[in-house]
Write a protein that holds these residues in place. Structure first.
Motif, PDB file in Angstrom:
ATOM      1  N   LEU A 269       0.818  -1.226   0.000  1.00 40.96           N
ATOM      2  CA  LEU A 269       0.000   0.000   0.000  1.00 40.96           C
ATOM      3  C   LEU A 269       0.845   1.267   0.000  1.00 40.96           C
ATOM      4  N   SER A 270       2.156   1.143   0.210  1.00 41.66           N
ATOM      5  CA  SER A 270       2.981   2.352   0.366  1.00 41.66           C
ATOM      6  C   SER A 270       2.897   3.282  -0.841  1.00 41.66           C
ATOM      7  N   SER A 271       2.884   2.728  -2.048  1.00 43.27           N
ATOM      8  CA  SER A 271       2.850   3.589  -3.239  1.00 43.27           C
ATOM      9  C   SER A 271       1.548   4.381  -3.276  1.00 43.27           C
ATOM     10  N   ILE A 273      -0.429   5.152  -0.644  1.00 46.75           N
ATOM     11  CA  ILE A 273      -0.484   6.135   0.450  1.00 46.75           C
ATOM     12  C   ILE A 273       0.415   7.318   0.095  1.00 46.75           C
ATOM     13  N   ASN A 274       1.622   7.023  -0.381  1.00 42.92           N
ATOM     14  CA  ASN A 274       2.559   8.122  -0.672  1.00 42.92           C
ATOM     15  C   ASN A 274       2.086   8.991  -1.823  1.00 42.92           C
ATOM     16  N   ALA A 275       1.382   8.413  -2.793  1.00 40.17           N
ATOM     17  CA  ALA A 275       0.868   9.216  -3.918  1.00 40.17           C
ATOM     18  C   ALA A 275      -0.342  10.043  -3.503  1.00 40.17           C
ATOM     19  N   ARG A 306       1.763   0.515  13.632  1.00 35.16           N
ATOM     20  CA  ARG A 306       3.033   1.131  14.056  1.00 35.16           C
ATOM     21  C   ARG A 306       3.862   1.596  12.861  1.00 35.16           C
ATOM     22  N   GLN A 307       3.839   0.807  11.787  1.00 29.43           N
ATOM     23  CA  GLN A 307       4.628   1.217  10.616  1.00 29.43           C
ATOM     24  C   GLN A 307       4.127   2.546  10.063  1.00 29.43           C
ATOM     25  N   ILE A 308       2.827   2.754  10.146  1.00 29.72           N
ATOM     26  CA  ILE A 308       2.264   3.947   9.496  1.00 29.72           C
ATOM     27  C   ILE A 308       2.244   5.170  10.423  1.00 29.72           C
ATOM     28  N   GLY A 310       3.644   5.326  13.311  1.00 32.64           N
ATOM     29  CA  GLY A 310       4.964   5.413  13.931  1.00 32.64           C
ATOM     30  C   GLY A 310       6.021   5.755  12.890  1.00 32.64           C
ATOM     31  N   TRP A 311       6.532   4.726  12.219  1.00 31.20           N
ATOM     32  CA  TRP A 311       7.689   4.923  11.338  1.00 31.20           C
ATOM     33  C   TRP A 311       7.453   5.960  10.250  1.00 31.20           C
ATOM     34  N   ARG A 312       6.306   5.869   9.585  1.00 31.61           N
ATOM     35  CA  ARG A 312       6.102   6.759   8.427  1.00 31.61           C
ATOM     36  C   ARG A 312       6.093   8.229   8.863  1.00 31.61           C
ATOM     37  N   TYR A 314       7.300   9.406  11.649  1.00 35.12           N
ATOM     38  CA  TYR A 314       8.574   9.703  12.311  1.00 35.12           C
ATOM     39  C   TYR A 314       9.674  10.035  11.294  1.00 35.12           C
ATOM     40  N   VAL A 315       9.770   9.242  10.217  1.00 35.68           N
ATOM     41  CA  VAL A 315      10.845   9.535   9.248  1.00 35.68           C
ATOM     42  C   VAL A 315      10.575  10.871   8.556  1.00 35.68           C
ATOM     43  N   ARG A 316       9.305  11.173   8.371  1.00 37.28           N
ATOM     44  CA  ARG A 316       9.004  12.488   7.771  1.00 37.28           C
ATOM     45  C   ARG A 316       9.425  13.610   8.721  1.00 37.28           C
ATOM     46  N   ALA A 365      10.298  -4.071  -3.191  1.00 32.16           N
ATOM     47  CA  ALA A 365      10.868  -5.124  -2.340  1.00 32.16           C
ATOM     48  C   ALA A 365      10.332  -4.825  -0.954  1.00 32.16           C
ATOM     49  N   HIS A 366      10.154  -5.848  -0.152  1.00 29.40           N
ATOM     50  CA  HIS A 366       9.589  -5.537   1.165  1.00 29.40           C
ATOM     51  C   HIS A 366      10.689  -5.080   2.127  1.00 29.40           C
ATOM     52  N   HIS A 367      10.259  -4.652   3.300  1.00 30.83           N
ATOM     53  CA  HIS A 367      11.153  -3.924   4.191  1.00 30.83           C
ATOM     54  C   HIS A 367      12.424  -4.690   4.548  1.00 30.83           C
ATOM     55  N   GLN A 369      13.877  -7.128   3.012  1.00 31.82           N
ATOM     56  CA  GLN A 369      14.768  -7.242   1.841  1.00 31.82           C
ATOM     57  C   GLN A 369      15.557  -5.939   1.659  1.00 31.82           C
ATOM     58  N   ARG A 370      14.863  -4.794   1.781  1.00 33.26           N
ATOM     59  CA  ARG A 370      15.545  -3.498   1.601  1.00 33.26           C
ATOM     60  C   ARG A 370      16.588  -3.275   2.702  1.00 33.26           C
ATOM     61  N   LEU A 371      16.200  -3.647   3.935  1.00 30.89           N
ATOM     62  CA  LEU A 371      17.073  -3.332   5.073  1.00 30.89           C
ATOM     63  C   LEU A 371      18.209  -4.346   5.229  1.00 30.89           C
ATOM     64  N   ALA A 399       9.035   5.395  -3.638  1.00 32.07           N
ATOM     65  CA  ALA A 399      10.156   6.205  -3.132  1.00 32.07           C
ATOM     66  C   ALA A 399      10.017   7.689  -3.464  1.00 32.07           C
ATOM     67  N   TYR A 400       9.809   8.461  -2.461  1.00 32.97           N
ATOM     68  CA  TYR A 400       9.924   9.932  -2.486  1.00 32.97           C
ATOM     69  C   TYR A 400      10.956  10.280  -1.432  1.00 32.97           C
ATOM     70  N   GLU A 401      11.687  11.344  -1.683  1.00 33.52           N
ATOM     71  CA  GLU A 401      12.859  11.580  -0.840  1.00 33.52           C
ATOM     72  C   GLU A 401      12.544  11.675   0.653  1.00 33.52           C
ATOM     73  N   ASN A 407      15.108   6.499   5.752  1.00 33.78           N
ATOM     74  CA  ASN A 407      15.179   5.037   5.810  1.00 33.78           C
ATOM     75  C   ASN A 407      16.520   4.532   5.300  1.00 33.78           C
ATOM     76  N   THR A 408      17.012   5.138   4.212  1.00 30.24           N
ATOM     77  CA  THR A 408      18.255   4.640   3.616  1.00 30.24           C
ATOM     78  C   THR A 408      19.463   5.161   4.382  1.00 30.24           C
ATOM     79  N   LEU A 409      19.597   6.470   4.390  1.00 28.18           N
ATOM     80  CA  LEU A 409      20.802   7.049   4.991  1.00 28.18           C
ATOM     81  C   LEU A 409      20.843   6.799   6.499  1.00 28.18           C
ATOM     82  N   MET A 411      18.352   4.752   8.728  1.00 22.69           N
ATOM     83  CA  MET A 411      18.109   3.411   9.260  1.00 22.69           C
ATOM     84  C   MET A 411      19.068   2.381   8.659  1.00 22.69           C
ATOM     85  N   SER A 412      19.221   2.393   7.332  1.00 21.56           N
ATOM     86  CA  SER A 412      19.959   1.252   6.776  1.00 21.56           C
ATOM     87  C   SER A 412      21.466   1.484   6.652  1.00 21.56           C
ATOM     88  N   GLN A 413      21.924   2.731   6.500  1.00 28.82           N
ATOM     89  CA  GLN A 413      23.378   2.927   6.294  1.00 28.82           C
ATOM     90  C   GLN A 413      24.087   3.519   7.520  1.00 28.82           C
TER      91      GLN A 413
HETATM   92  P1  FAD Z   1       4.082  -3.062   4.615  1.00 32.54           P
HETATM   93  O1  FAD Z   1       5.142  -3.972   5.086  1.00 32.54           O
HETATM   94  O2  FAD Z   1       2.778  -3.644   4.281  1.00 32.54           O
HETATM   95  O3  FAD Z   1       3.934  -1.923   5.743  1.00 32.54           O
HETATM   96  C1  FAD Z   1       2.756  -1.150   5.856  1.00 32.54           C
HETATM   97  C2  FAD Z   1       2.978   0.300   5.615  1.00 32.54           C
HETATM   98  O4  FAD Z   1       3.751   0.868   6.643  1.00 32.54           O
HETATM   99  C3  FAD Z   1       3.697   0.651   4.322  1.00 32.54           C
HETATM  100  O5  FAD Z   1       2.796   0.671   3.238  1.00 32.54           O
HETATM  101  C4  FAD Z   1       4.287   2.019   4.630  1.00 32.54           C
HETATM  102  O6  FAD Z   1       3.352   3.032   4.359  1.00 32.54           O
HETATM  103  C5  FAD Z   1       4.516   1.958   6.128  1.00 32.54           C
HETATM  104  N1  FAD Z   1       5.922   1.702   6.454  1.00 32.54           N
HETATM  105  C6  FAD Z   1       6.479   0.532   6.815  1.00 32.54           C
HETATM  106  N2  FAD Z   1       7.759   0.705   7.173  1.00 32.54           N
HETATM  107  C7  FAD Z   1       8.033   2.003   6.991  1.00 32.54           C
HETATM  108  C8  FAD Z   1       9.198   2.786   7.176  1.00 32.54           C
HETATM  109  N3  FAD Z   1      10.337   2.271   7.640  1.00 32.54           N
HETATM  110  N4  FAD Z   1       9.136   4.090   6.858  1.00 32.54           N
HETATM  111  C9  FAD Z   1       7.992   4.647   6.395  1.00 32.54           C
HETATM  112  N5  FAD Z   1       6.856   3.950   6.221  1.00 32.54           N
HETATM  113  C10 FAD Z   1       6.875   2.643   6.528  1.00 32.54           C
HETATM  114  N6  FAD Z   1       9.044   3.267   2.359  1.00 32.54           N
HETATM  115  C11 FAD Z   1       8.458   4.104   1.489  1.00 32.54           C
HETATM  116  O7  FAD Z   1       7.242   4.321   1.560  1.00 32.54           O
HETATM  117  N7  FAD Z   1       9.196   4.742   0.525  1.00 32.54           N
HETATM  118  C12 FAD Z   1      10.528   4.539   0.402  1.00 32.54           C
HETATM  119  O8  FAD Z   1      11.156   5.115  -0.470  1.00 32.54           O
HETATM  120  C13 FAD Z   1      11.166   3.648   1.302  1.00 32.54           C
HETATM  121  N8  FAD Z   1      12.494   3.409   1.213  1.00 32.54           N
HETATM  122  C14 FAD Z   1      13.085   2.542   2.076  1.00 32.54           C
HETATM  123  C15 FAD Z   1      14.462   2.331   1.984  1.00 32.54           C
HETATM  124  C16 FAD Z   1      15.093   1.477   2.858  1.00 32.54           C
HETATM  125  C17 FAD Z   1      16.577   1.267   2.774  1.00 32.54           C
HETATM  126  C18 FAD Z   1      14.340   0.810   3.848  1.00 32.54           C
HETATM  127  C19 FAD Z   1      15.002  -0.109   4.805  1.00 32.54           C
HETATM  128  C20 FAD Z   1      12.977   1.018   3.952  1.00 32.54           C
HETATM  129  C21 FAD Z   1      12.323   1.884   3.078  1.00 32.54           C
HETATM  130  N9  FAD Z   1      10.952   2.131   3.160  1.00 32.54           N
HETATM  131  C22 FAD Z   1      10.368   3.008   2.285  1.00 32.54           C
HETATM  132  C23 FAD Z   1      10.146   1.554   4.239  1.00 32.54           C
HETATM  133  C24 FAD Z   1       9.473   0.206   3.903  1.00 32.54           C
HETATM  134  O9  FAD Z   1      10.433  -0.697   3.447  1.00 32.54           O
HETATM  135  C25 FAD Z   1       8.361   0.366   2.877  1.00 32.54           C
HETATM  136  O10 FAD Z   1       7.437   1.328   3.338  1.00 32.54           O
HETATM  137  C26 FAD Z   1       7.599  -0.938   2.672  1.00 32.54           C
HETATM  138  O11 FAD Z   1       8.473  -1.945   2.278  1.00 32.54           O
HETATM  139  C27 FAD Z   1       6.516  -0.723   1.645  1.00 32.54           C
HETATM  140  O12 FAD Z   1       5.876  -1.926   1.326  1.00 32.54           O
HETATM  141  P2  FAD Z   1       4.417  -2.274   1.857  1.00 32.54           P
HETATM  142  O13 FAD Z   1       3.461  -1.216   1.483  1.00 32.54           O
HETATM  143  O14 FAD Z   1       4.106  -3.660   1.390  1.00 32.54           O
HETATM  144  O15 FAD Z   1       4.657  -2.220   3.400  1.00 32.54           O
END
Ligand code: FAD
Ligand code: DLZ
Ligand code: SF4
Length: 516
Positions: A269-271, A273-275, A306-308, A310-312, A314-316, A365-367, A369-371, A399-401, A407-409, A411-413
């Motif tokens: 759903l991330s694409s 929500i972000n759009a 929590r991902q939404i 919380g993390w979403r 918070y990173v903003r 790719a899911h989280h 895998q990316r991390l 991916a929007y900046e 997340n990249t700079l 959390m992951s790096q």
């Molecule tokens: P799900 O696993 O189903 O999670 C549910 C929702 O939670 C996501 O749709 C998303 O809106 C939110 N979410 C989950 N984790 C994060 C997180 N760490 N930060 C912000 N939102 C989160 N997410 C992006 O939206 N855009 C990116 O460009 C992006 N780049 C990433 C780069 C790296 C190196 C890492 C480690 C993570 C990145 N993420 C990014 C976070 C996360 O990996 C993706 O949000 C997630 O994989 C999207 O897939 P999904 O919708 O199936 O998420």
């Protein structure tokens, strides 16, 4: 002549957008711009480009149906000057607006551009707060002020209280704020994986796919099998499908990785929500309803919410608190260019190959895998975090900046030195072996460390630790690794470092910009 010129960017596709809410169809012209300059910032994946242009075109049609006048500049319009500012200039000449009203762009660079328009064109510009986010810049700043540590967990609790999601009065439902410890299960062999929601391209998307093919013939990313929803109805159907069919196991398998299975129980759903096609709150409310009414377990519902919130959010917050300096941070002073196998998957490392090839196919790719695969490898291999950032910004459809960079700079790096993550997410092949089935069919042996057939993650892990000793040794969450390193025989350490050095020397690399 119109009173208001109202630019809407590709991630502002919400009917309740602040600038639209403030305006009336009769007094405004909405301007939407497909421009090559944005496609050249980094080599965006072709499925991502198609997603962006098709969602923009569908949204423009919806606005027209709702009575708005939309001035839409298509990428292949002969007169298109291909940048936001030069197209704005042309639009100002066409419409002679008294005012320009924009909702705050999500990206720092674009916000600065919009801020300059008042001087550039002599038309007053109003920038509305983007109220689709649950935490404003000011609220985040107030939360951050005076804190020694900006850990997400404490921010998240505040957001639970603020939204009332999964709350029982002032207590968290289930008696705990966080059920993450239940969300680390590898997937059992033979476990059923249910299908994801997919939308076949309609005529408008088919035309966009043809245009992207023509305009970007050499770009990374397959256009085949385009499956993304491209409008709000499709995004809502996708949310329903996830809540009804997949959410129940989201928690259990959140960190699992399975060969040939790109999506598992993630929402995709991330694409949307972000759009702007879905609001973060409506998504969380649907998930909360599934918990209360459909028996979805608490670890799934809490983990997802929590991902939404919380993390979403918070990173903003971090992005706007720390930009523009944040982008240049490089705490570990990593300088290598990105391996070429991040583009073609041509590596014997099965985990990396799987993730890169799935990314090429799906712009997803899911989280984990990316991390823990591409992110972890890049950090262990000492890749310049700016290069890593450009790759992640390019290859994922979500991916929007503002969300990708922290997340990249961060959390992951570990490029921000621990602002976002309390320790580097560094791991040997052992973690990947525990959480996936990648290693069983890898040409490398995950149990070996220094031989030619040894998993490269194993020696790179110690190489990373050794070369960053001066800045990591005192980190209480990773210091234990140095105790282990110091107990190893000198010969063994030397062999590990040699193996890593020879792997890195042989690794082909290139600048991300070479792929534009
Ligand atoms: P799900 O696993 O189903 O999670 C549910 C929702 O939670 C996501 O749709 C998303 O809106 C939110 N979410 C989950 N984790 C994060 C997180 N760490 N930060 C912000 N939102 C989160 N997410 C992006 O939206 N855009 C990116 O460009 C992006 N780049 C990433 C780069 C790296 C190196 C890492 C480690 C993570 C990145 N993420 C990014 C976070 C996360 O990996 C993706 O949000 C997630 O994989 C999207 O897939 P999904 O919708 O199936 O998420
Ligand atoms: C990423 C991107 C691309 C490739 N193209 C466009 C476009 O043509 N029009 C548009 O409005 N936005 C595009 N974007 C997103 C922008 O680069 C930027 O991330 C957003 O405008 C957010 O500020
Ligand atoms: Fe990846 Fe190493 Fe496992 Fe191969 S053995 S899949 S390189 S972790």
């Amino acid at each position: 002549m119109s009173d208001v010129l109202l630019p809407i960017f590709s991630d502002q596709l919400s009917h309740g957008l602040a600038s639209l809410e403030a305006s009336e169809p009769g007094e405004s012209v909405v301007l939407m711009m497909e421009v090559k300059h944005e496609a050249m910032v980094v080599p965006h994946h072709r499925k991502k480009l198609a997603f962006i242009f098709s969602t923009m075109r569908h949204f423009a049609e919806e606005l027209r149906a709702a009575g708005w006048t939309v001035d839409y500049v298509a990428l292949d319009d002969a007169a298109n000057t291909q940048s936001f500012s030069s197209e704005m200039e042309r639009a100002v000449k066409r419409h002679s607006p008294k005012r320009i009203w924009a909702t705050e762009p999500s990206e720092y660079r674009v916000r600065e551009t919009v801020r300059g328009w008042e001087d550039d064109f002599g038309v007053p510009v109003t920038i509305f707060r983007d109220d689709r986010f649950l935490c404003s810049h000011n609220d985040f700043k107030a939360w951050a002020e005076g804190r020694k540590s900006l850990r997400m967990e404490y921010f998240y609790r505040e957001m639970r209280k603020k939204t009332g999601l999964l709350m029982d009065g002032d207590k968290p439902v289930g008696g705990q704020w966080n059920f993450d410890k239940d969300n680390r299960k590898p997937m059992r062999a033979g476990e059923e994986i249910r299908p994801h929601y997919q939308r076949s391209p309609d005529n408008m998307t088919a035309a966009v796919l043809r245009m992207v093919e023509e305009e970007f013939p050499q770009r990374f990313g397959s256009l085949d099998g385009f499956f993304y929803a491209v409008d709000r109805d499709g995004a809502l159907e996708s949310l329903e499908h996830f809540a009804a069919d997949l959410l129940g196991k989201f928690g259990d398998y959140q960190d699992a990785m399975v060969k040939g299975q790109a999506f598992l129980y993630h929402s995709l759903l991330s694409s949307y929500i972000n759009a702007g096609l879905l609001s973060p709150l409506e998504v969380c409310e649907r998930v909360e309803r599934a918990f209360h009414e459909d028996g979805v377990p608490i670890n799934a519902a809490e983990g997802f919410i929590r991902q939404i919130i919380g993390w979403r959010e918070y990173v903003r917050g971090i992005y706007w608190l720390k930009m523009p300096e944040y982008k240049d941070e490089n705490f570990l002073k990593a300088t290598r260019h990105l391996p070429t196998f991040y583009w073609d998957g041509d590596t014997k490392m099965n985990c990396v190959r799987q993730v890169v090839l799935e990314t090429e196919e799906n712009a997803y790719a899911h989280h984990i895998q990316r991390l823990m695969v591409t992110g972890n490898f890049a950090m262990l291999a000492g890749i310049d975090p700016d290069q890593v950032h450009e790759w992640y910004l390019a290859v994922y459809s979500d991916a929007y900046e503002w969300v990708e960079l922290p997340n990249t700079l961060g959390m992951s790096q570990f490029g921000d030195g621990g602002l976002l993550a309390s320790k580097p997410y560094a791991s040997s092949g052992n973690y990947i072996n525990k959480m996936s089935d990648y290693c069983s069919s890898c040409e490398y042996n995950v149990k070996k460390r220094v031989t030619e057939d040894a998993c490269p993650f194993n020696s790179l892990y110690w190489h990373f630790m050794a070369r960053n000793r001066d800045v990591l040794e005192n980190n209480p969450r990773i210091g234990f690794a140095y105790k282990t390193l110091d107990r190893m025989d000198e010969d063994k350490v030397e062999a590990l470092l040699e193996r890593a050095d020879s792997f890195l020397e042989a690794m082909p690399t290139a600048k991300v910009s070479d792929y534009l």
